[in-house]
Scaffold this motif. Structure first.
Motif, PDB file in Angstrom:
ATOM      1  N   LEU A 114     -30.023   7.238 -20.408  1.00  0.00           N
ATOM      2  CA  LEU A 114     -31.203   6.877 -21.338  1.00  0.00           C
ATOM      3  C   LEU A 114     -32.119   5.970 -20.447  1.00  0.00           C
ATOM      4  O   LEU A 114     -33.100   6.187 -20.691  1.00  0.00           O
ATOM      5  CB  LEU A 114     -30.547   5.992 -22.485  1.00  0.00           C
ATOM      6  CG  LEU A 114     -29.631   6.787 -23.426  1.00  0.00           C
ATOM      7  CD1 LEU A 114     -28.848   5.831 -24.447  1.00  0.00           C
ATOM      8  CD2 LEU A 114     -30.120   8.063 -24.178  1.00  0.00           C
ATOM      9  N   ALA A 115     -31.548   5.228 -19.337  1.00  0.00           N
ATOM     10  CA  ALA A 115     -32.648   4.394 -18.862  1.00  0.00           C
ATOM     11  C   ALA A 115     -33.419   5.372 -17.821  1.00  0.00           C
ATOM     12  O   ALA A 115     -34.603   5.122 -17.684  1.00  0.00           O
ATOM     13  CB  ALA A 115     -31.745   3.294 -18.200  1.00  0.00           C
ATOM     14  N   THR A 116     -32.714   6.293 -17.534  1.00  0.00           N
ATOM     15  CA  THR A 116     -33.469   7.180 -16.720  1.00  0.00           C
ATOM     16  C   THR A 116     -34.662   7.881 -17.307  1.00  0.00           C
ATOM     17  O   THR A 116     -35.821   8.085 -16.795  1.00  0.00           O
ATOM     18  CB  THR A 116     -32.623   8.304 -15.919  1.00  0.00           C
ATOM     19  OG1 THR A 116     -31.643   7.641 -15.145  1.00  0.00           O
ATOM     20  CG2 THR A 116     -33.202   9.350 -15.118  1.00  0.00           C
ATOM     21  N   LYS A 117     -34.177   8.257 -18.692  1.00  0.00           N
ATOM     22  CA  LYS A 117     -35.228   9.121 -19.653  1.00  0.00           C
ATOM     23  C   LYS A 117     -36.546   8.241 -19.905  1.00  0.00           C
ATOM     24  O   LYS A 117     -37.719   8.589 -19.717  1.00  0.00           O
ATOM     25  CB  LYS A 117     -34.617   9.389 -20.587  1.00  0.00           C
ATOM     26  CG  LYS A 117     -35.440  10.638 -21.633  1.00  0.00           C
ATOM     27  CD  LYS A 117     -34.564  11.157 -22.729  1.00  0.00           C
ATOM     28  CE  LYS A 117     -35.292  12.420 -23.458  1.00  0.00           C
ATOM     29  NZ  LYS A 117     -34.512  12.791 -24.681  1.00  0.00           N
ATOM     30  N   ILE A 118     -36.200   6.810 -20.118  1.00  0.00           N
ATOM     31  CA  ILE A 118     -37.258   5.912 -20.414  1.00  0.00           C
ATOM     32  C   ILE A 118     -38.108   5.687 -19.228  1.00  0.00           C
ATOM     33  O   ILE A 118     -39.391   5.492 -19.243  1.00  0.00           O
ATOM     34  CB  ILE A 118     -36.789   4.626 -20.956  1.00  0.00           C
ATOM     35  CG1 ILE A 118     -35.988   4.727 -22.218  1.00  0.00           C
ATOM     36  CG2 ILE A 118     -37.828   3.546 -20.911  1.00  0.00           C
ATOM     37  CD1 ILE A 118     -35.044   3.427 -22.762  1.00  0.00           C
ATOM     38  N   SER A 119     -37.491   5.613 -18.208  1.00  0.00           N
ATOM     39  CA  SER A 119     -38.217   5.127 -16.738  1.00  0.00           C
ATOM     40  C   SER A 119     -39.004   6.586 -16.279  1.00  0.00           C
ATOM     41  O   SER A 119     -40.029   6.632 -15.822  1.00  0.00           O
ATOM     42  CB  SER A 119     -37.270   4.864 -15.718  1.00  0.00           C
ATOM     43  OG  SER A 119     -37.025   3.504 -15.798  1.00  0.00           O
TER      44      SER A 119
END
Length: 445
Positions: free
Chosen positions: A223-228
């Motif tokens: 999820l963090a990767t998708k946001i970044s």
């Protein structure tokens, strides 16, 4: 499950913070006898009096219901917990170690060392906290060494997937349950401890301890990767004059990608994603596979950079200087429907603007108490319009619905200048511009 069901295990919940309080309250409402345990007497007294320790929609009402049912009690005694419980849930925090990316496991280890000496019969200890892979195996040896019942006490791992603001629904109606177990007995005990949830048809993944530990950090890292990723695309859009909202909307229509967690803006914060990806990368390096997740360092860097770029955008809107300008900061919590300010991008931006000489006034519907304690040097107000009075710029930092619903024409009557920086891409740009506002957001011309 009926109250008094002889097959229903009695549950203890060790730690009554966000995770523990929510789990204890919801499980009691589902019909279990539950004992909440915490070392903080004040917190226990407040819970026993019906006062929820956190802002979470629906939780205060359920706490009252659970206490009135007689199925929920609270204590500071681990001896009482050991005597009472059949299944013991570990729900204590694992924050980031000061000065390190590693997780601080002192609270988990303290909980085990406090509980284990009072486990005198066959029982199951279930970790729910987010921990580095390998922790469960080590804790198994520790609990069995300290417990009078020895190897009759088993340890399992059942990671939590709560979204702040939706914690009640995620506990009572989860999209999946993961059971990391070392025996059939432990698996059956967990199934009994979640029977009302399983009766709804909730999918269950039975796996080993290590995999169960990895599931939560793997999910948060994705999820963090998708946001970044979408925020990195916003930087590209800025460089070429493209529109990140149109780009994100186009990607969201691809069912292989989807639109969730694809909203560009200020980035992620809170008590989970930032510290979890750092701890995951740190643990990967410890076990010799750091290169496999080295991209998480860049994910973290992109996310941190969003805050500085938002400050730069505010400065640009103000003609190059922040000093002496009146700034309305809408939002303090790291996300709406929460009072959690841990690693909150909103407060980071507000405090930075204050440090640059801005006259910053902050409003948040739920997090003002926590914000005042953490940042006493900032000024605060009791409403969105109050902090916006005579403002040179309004900066939306947390996407509460109360901010999205503001009428731009009405707000224009109180501000000093019609300038708004939408740090969350939460507002209708065309509507605000039509009302005469200078609307700016990262990744949009």
């Amino acid at each position: 499950m009926e109250q008094g069901d002889s097959d229903a295990p009695r549950l203890t919940v060790i730690g009554t913070g966000y995770l523990g309080a929510t789990h204890a309250i919801c499980m009691a409402v589902l019909g279990f006898e539950v004992l909440g345990v915490d070392a903080d007497p004040e917190k226990i007294e407040r819970l026993a009096a019906g006062e929820a320790p956190i802002f979470e929609p629906g939780l205060p009402e359920l706490l009252t219901k659970a206490l009135d049912s007689g199925r929920l009690r609270f204590t500071t005694s681990h001896a009482e917990a050991g005597e009472f419980g059949d299944v013991h849930f570990l729900c204590v925090g694992t924050p980031q170690l000061p000065g390190s990316d590693a997780a601080d496991l002192s609270y988990v280890e303290s909980a085990v060392r406090s509980l284990a000496p009072h486990l005198r019969r066959r029982s199951l200890v279930v970790g729910k906290s987010t921990v580095p892979v390998g922790t469960a195996q080590r804790l198994t040896g520790l609990v069995q060494d300290l417990a009078p019942a020895g190897t009759d006490v088993e340890l399992a791992w059942n990671p939590e997937f709560l979204r702040e603001g939706f914690g009640v629904d995620d506990t009572m109606h989860p999209d999946r349950l993961v059971f990391g177990v070392a025996s059939d007995w432990a698996h059956e005990r967990l199934r009994a401890a979640f029977k009302p949830v399983l009766d709804q048809g909730t999918p269950v993944i039975r796996t080993d301890l290590a995999t169960a530990e990895l599931v939560k950090v793997a999910a948060n890292s994705f999820l963090a990767t998708k946001i970044s990723y979408i925020n990195a695309m916003a930087e590209v859009c800025e460089a070429v004059g493209a529109d990140i909202k149109d780009l994100a909307d186009s990607l969201a229509l691809d069912d292989r990608i989807g639109g969730k967690f694809l909203r560009p803006g200020l980035g992620f914060g809170g008590g989970c994603l930032p510290k979890d990806i750092r701890a995951f990368a740190h643990r990967a390096e410890e076990i010799g596979v750091g290169q496999a997740v080295s991209f998480l360092r860049q994910v973290d860097d992109i996310n941190r950079r969003r805050r500085a770029r938002t400050v730069d955008l505010v400065r640009e809107v103000l003609g190059g200087t922040v000093a002496g300008k009146r700034i309305a900061a809408w939002g303090a919590a790291f996300k709406p429907n929460s009072d959690d300010i841990r690693d909150a991008p909103a407060l980071d931006v507000a405090h930075t603007l204050h440090g640059l000489g801005g006259d910053v006034r902050v409003y948040d519907p739920a997090a003002l108490g926590n914000a005042r304690r953490a940042f006493p040097d900032l000024r605060y107000g009791d409403g969105a319009f109050e902090v916006a009075e005579d403002a040179d710029v309004v900066v939306l930092l947390t996407e509460w619905s109360v901010f999205r619903e503001v009428e731009p024409e009405a707000l224009a009557e109180v501000v000093g200048h019609r300038r708004i920086v939408d740090g969350r891409h939460a507002l209708d740009a065309a509507r605000w511009r039509k009302a005469g506002w200078e609307y700016r957001a990262l990744g949009r011309s």
